[in-house]
Design a protein around this motif. Sequence first.
Motif, PDB file in Angstrom:
ATOM      1  N   TRP A   1       0.834  -1.204   0.000  1.00  0.00           N
ATOM      2  CA  TRP A   1       0.000   0.000   0.000  1.00  0.00           C
ATOM      3  C   TRP A   1       0.868   1.255   0.000  1.00  0.00           C
ATOM      4  O   TRP A   1       0.655   2.184  -0.787  1.00  0.00           O
ATOM      5  CB  TRP A   1      -0.926  -0.036   1.212  1.00  0.00           C
ATOM      6  CG  TRP A   1      -1.669   1.211   1.525  1.00  0.00           C
ATOM      7  CD1 TRP A   1      -1.587   1.937   2.686  1.00  0.00           C
ATOM      8  CD2 TRP A   1      -2.639   1.883   0.708  1.00  0.00           C
ATOM      9  NE1 TRP A   1      -2.436   3.009   2.643  1.00  0.00           N
ATOM     10  CE2 TRP A   1      -3.100   3.010   1.435  1.00  0.00           C
ATOM     11  CE3 TRP A   1      -3.157   1.647  -0.557  1.00  0.00           C
ATOM     12  CZ2 TRP A   1      -4.042   3.890   0.937  1.00  0.00           C
ATOM     13  CZ3 TRP A   1      -4.112   2.526  -1.060  1.00  0.00           C
ATOM     14  CH2 TRP A   1      -4.541   3.634  -0.318  1.00  0.00           C
ATOM     15  N   PHE A   2       1.864   1.268   0.839  1.00  0.00           N
ATOM     16  CA  PHE A   2       2.748   2.431   0.910  1.00  0.00           C
ATOM     17  C   PHE A   2       3.609   2.551  -0.351  1.00  0.00           C
ATOM     18  O   PHE A   2       3.846   3.657  -0.842  1.00  0.00           O
ATOM     19  CB  PHE A   2       3.622   2.349   2.158  1.00  0.00           C
ATOM     20  CG  PHE A   2       2.881   2.645   3.433  1.00  0.00           C
ATOM     21  CD1 PHE A   2       2.680   3.954   3.846  1.00  0.00           C
ATOM     22  CD2 PHE A   2       2.367   1.624   4.211  1.00  0.00           C
ATOM     23  CE1 PHE A   2       1.993   4.242   5.015  1.00  0.00           C
ATOM     24  CE2 PHE A   2       1.673   1.896   5.382  1.00  0.00           C
ATOM     25  CZ  PHE A   2       1.480   3.206   5.784  1.00  0.00           C
ATOM     26  N   ARG A   3       4.055   1.431  -0.894  1.00  0.00           N
ATOM     27  CA  ARG A   3       4.913   1.480  -2.079  1.00  0.00           C
ATOM     28  C   ARG A   3       4.140   1.947  -3.308  1.00  0.00           C
ATOM     29  O   ARG A   3       4.665   2.712  -4.124  1.00  0.00           O
ATOM     30  CB  ARG A   3       5.536   0.104  -2.324  1.00  0.00           C
ATOM     31  CG  ARG A   3       6.605  -0.249  -1.302  1.00  0.00           C
ATOM     32  CD  ARG A   3       6.984  -1.719  -1.361  1.00  0.00           C
ATOM     33  NE  ARG A   3       7.888  -2.068  -0.272  1.00  0.00           N
ATOM     34  CZ  ARG A   3       8.179  -3.310   0.084  1.00  0.00           C
ATOM     35  NH1 ARG A   3       7.630  -4.340  -0.562  1.00  0.00           N
ATOM     36  NH2 ARG A   3       9.008  -3.549   1.091  1.00  0.00           N
ATOM     37  N   LEU A   4       2.893   1.498  -3.451  1.00  0.00           N
ATOM     38  CA  LEU A   4       2.092   1.967  -4.576  1.00  0.00           C
ATOM     39  C   LEU A   4       1.870   3.465  -4.501  1.00  0.00           C
ATOM     40  O   LEU A   4       2.068   4.193  -5.482  1.00  0.00           O
ATOM     41  CB  LEU A   4       0.743   1.250  -4.613  1.00  0.00           C
ATOM     42  CG  LEU A   4      -0.277   1.820  -5.615  1.00  0.00           C
ATOM     43  CD1 LEU A   4       0.228   1.690  -7.041  1.00  0.00           C
ATOM     44  CD2 LEU A   4      -1.631   1.142  -5.464  1.00  0.00           C
ATOM     45  N   ASN A   5       1.489   3.963  -3.340  1.00  0.00           N
ATOM     46  CA  ASN A   5       1.234   5.398  -3.190  1.00  0.00           C
ATOM     47  C   ASN A   5       2.498   6.220  -3.396  1.00  0.00           C
ATOM     48  O   ASN A   5       2.450   7.311  -3.980  1.00  0.00           O
ATOM     49  CB  ASN A   5       0.619   5.681  -1.816  1.00  0.00           C
ATOM     50  CG  ASN A   5      -0.846   5.277  -1.754  1.00  0.00           C
ATOM     51  OD1 ASN A   5      -1.645   5.679  -2.593  1.00  0.00           O
ATOM     52  ND2 ASN A   5      -1.210   4.469  -0.775  1.00  0.00           N
ATOM     53  N   ARG A   6       3.625   5.701  -2.928  1.00  0.00           N
ATOM     54  CA  ARG A   6       4.895   6.409  -3.146  1.00  0.00           C
ATOM     55  C   ARG A   6       5.219   6.451  -4.636  1.00  0.00           C
ATOM     56  O   ARG A   6       5.669   7.480  -5.164  1.00  0.00           O
ATOM     57  CB  ARG A   6       6.009   5.719  -2.371  1.00  0.00           C
ATOM     58  CG  ARG A   6       7.340   6.503  -2.383  1.00  0.00           C
ATOM     59  CD  ARG A   6       8.431   5.756  -1.643  1.00  0.00           C
ATOM     60  NE  ARG A   6       8.067   5.468  -0.264  1.00  0.00           N
ATOM     61  CZ  ARG A   6       7.930   4.244   0.229  1.00  0.00           C
ATOM     62  NH1 ARG A   6       8.130   3.187  -0.544  1.00  0.00           N
ATOM     63  NH2 ARG A   6       7.607   4.054   1.484  1.00  0.00           N
ATOM     64  N   THR A   7       4.998   5.351  -5.345  1.00  0.00           N
ATOM     65  CA  THR A   7       5.257   5.309  -6.784  1.00  0.00           C
ATOM     66  C   THR A   7       4.376   6.299  -7.538  1.00  0.00           C
ATOM     67  O   THR A   7       4.807   6.928  -8.515  1.00  0.00           O
ATOM     68  CB  THR A   7       5.016   3.887  -7.329  1.00  0.00           C
ATOM     69  OG1 THR A   7       5.857   2.972  -6.627  1.00  0.00           O
ATOM     70  CG2 THR A   7       5.319   3.803  -8.813  1.00  0.00           C
ATOM     71  N   LEU A   8       3.135   6.462  -7.079  1.00  0.00           N
ATOM     72  CA  LEU A   8       2.202   7.385  -7.722  1.00  0.00           C
ATOM     73  C   LEU A   8       2.364   8.820  -7.249  1.00  0.00           C
ATOM     74  O   LEU A   8       1.649   9.714  -7.722  1.00  0.00           O
ATOM     75  CB  LEU A   8       0.760   6.930  -7.459  1.00  0.00           C
ATOM     76  CG  LEU A   8       0.355   5.580  -8.059  1.00  0.00           C
ATOM     77  CD1 LEU A   8      -1.033   5.185  -7.577  1.00  0.00           C
ATOM     78  CD2 LEU A   8       0.415   5.617  -9.577  1.00  0.00           C
ATOM     79  N   GLY A   9       3.284   9.038  -6.314  1.00  0.00           N
ATOM     80  CA  GLY A   9       3.511  10.389  -5.810  1.00  0.00           C
ATOM     81  C   GLY A   9       2.486  10.859  -4.808  1.00  0.00           C
ATOM     82  O   GLY A   9       2.309  12.069  -4.610  1.00  0.00           O
ATOM     83  N   ARG A  10       1.811   9.942  -4.130  1.00  0.00           N
ATOM     84  CA  ARG A  10       0.808  10.306  -3.125  1.00  0.00           C
ATOM     85  C   ARG A  10       1.480  10.572  -1.775  1.00  0.00           C
ATOM     86  O   ARG A  10       2.472   9.917  -1.432  1.00  0.00           O
ATOM     87  CB  ARG A  10      -0.217   9.183  -2.968  1.00  0.00           C
ATOM     88  CG  ARG A  10      -0.946   8.847  -4.254  1.00  0.00           C
ATOM     89  CD  ARG A  10      -1.882   9.956  -4.664  1.00  0.00           C
ATOM     90  NE  ARG A  10      -2.558   9.658  -5.919  1.00  0.00           N
ATOM     91  CZ  ARG A  10      -3.522  10.397  -6.424  1.00  0.00           C
ATOM     92  NH1 ARG A  10      -3.908  11.488  -5.791  1.00  0.00           N
ATOM     93  NH2 ARG A  10      -4.084  10.073  -7.576  1.00  0.00           N
ATOM     94  N   PRO A  11       0.944  11.501  -0.984  1.00  0.00           N
ATOM     95  CA  PRO A  11       1.585  11.839   0.298  1.00  0.00           C
ATOM     96  C   PRO A  11       1.523  10.684   1.288  1.00  0.00           C
ATOM     97  O   PRO A  11       0.516   9.967   1.376  1.00  0.00           O
ATOM     98  CB  PRO A  11       0.776  13.043   0.797  1.00  0.00           C
ATOM     99  CG  PRO A  11      -0.503  13.017   0.038  1.00  0.00           C
ATOM    100  CD  PRO A  11      -0.211  12.370  -1.271  1.00  0.00           C
ATOM    101  N   ALA A  12       2.597  10.506   2.029  1.00  0.00           N
ATOM    102  CA  ALA A  12       2.680   9.422   3.002  1.00  0.00           C
ATOM    103  C   ALA A  12       1.624   9.561   4.090  1.00  0.00           C
ATOM    104  O   ALA A  12       1.102   8.566   4.593  1.00  0.00           O
ATOM    105  CB  ALA A  12       4.077   9.392   3.623  1.00  0.00           C
ATOM    106  N   ALA A  13       1.286  10.803   4.463  1.00  0.00           N
ATOM    107  CA  ALA A  13       0.289  11.025   5.513  1.00  0.00           C
ATOM    108  C   ALA A  13      -1.053  10.430   5.112  1.00  0.00           C
ATOM    109  O   ALA A  13      -1.770   9.846   5.943  1.00  0.00           O
ATOM    110  CB  ALA A  13       0.155  12.514   5.798  1.00  0.00           C
TER     111      ALA A  13
END
Length: 326
Positions: free
Chosen positions: A273-285
């Motif tokens: 979940w965190f890796r997908l969002n990081r790849t898409l440029g989504r904020p960690a918060a």
Amino acid sequence: MNEPIITVVLEGYNQSRALGDADDTLAALAMQDYPLDRVEVVMVGSGEQTAAWDAECAARYPFRRVTTVPCNGAHYYELKNAGASAAVGDIVAFTDSDVIPRRSWLRGIADNIGAGADVSLGPTLFGRAGAYDPDSLLMRMTSAVTWGWVYGKPRPDGLPAARGFMDHNVAMRAEVARDFRYRTEFGRIVASPLLFRSLKNAGKEIRISPDQQAVHAFWWRYWTIGLMFRYGHEVYRLRRLDGDYPDRWLVKTGILEPVLTLFWHVSLDVPKWFRLNRTLGRPAAMSVLALPAFLLVSFAARFSEMMGMYATLLSFERTRLWAEKV
């Protein structure tokens, strides 16, 4: 210098199951941020499908070339291999007839392979026009659970290392596509992880491109019963076929294997979940705040996977025949 010629192999397996329409995929390819005179499309399907594509699709789009390859009675991976055999481009990209490549898809592929990758893959999201926004939180959750296994630990450049790829969103140098093919003896299942393993063991450079985004058609029933239930069968098979498959110790737990797999996979879904969002440029918060809801989605999906594994344990041949047709 001219851009590389990219051959897009588009097979009609999922269109034959009313999950999508190849014409929608072609329309998305025609909107790419990439010169269309450097794009060849090879459409592979039944004789009935290719006759319809010849009449309706080939002349409507400004690609370098659109060609059709009839393969009556072929299953999913046989269609992909046939398309790769007909490709003449410098790069061979694979997608499905229920997938909409985003505008940067081909550019992401060309840039990634131009930078040294032998195999390029990108994020797949779920969505459906008029029903589900692929950028919504819920669709990203279902995407992370379903396709998130391709994201490994971060590389020095911050992008996740590739742990696999999806057959509807992967591209290869032409010479790699010629030398490495999908195994077809298992029908519809397990060929993708086995091909990834062969490429990895051969030392091929496999990289993720954040721009290589594609949107896969989504229905709740298809997701739970079609995909996740089938994944239970595939995981069961892969643990016994692939000596390098992770978590093979679970084979020794017997009838508890499906239950332990459920909880093990839910725990593994969290970093995905965190890796997908990081790849898409989504904020960690945002990823942190949404984590409780994501765990509910993950548990629901893995419960269906668990049931698919139990079905395999109780009736292997019947489940195998079903899984090969999904």
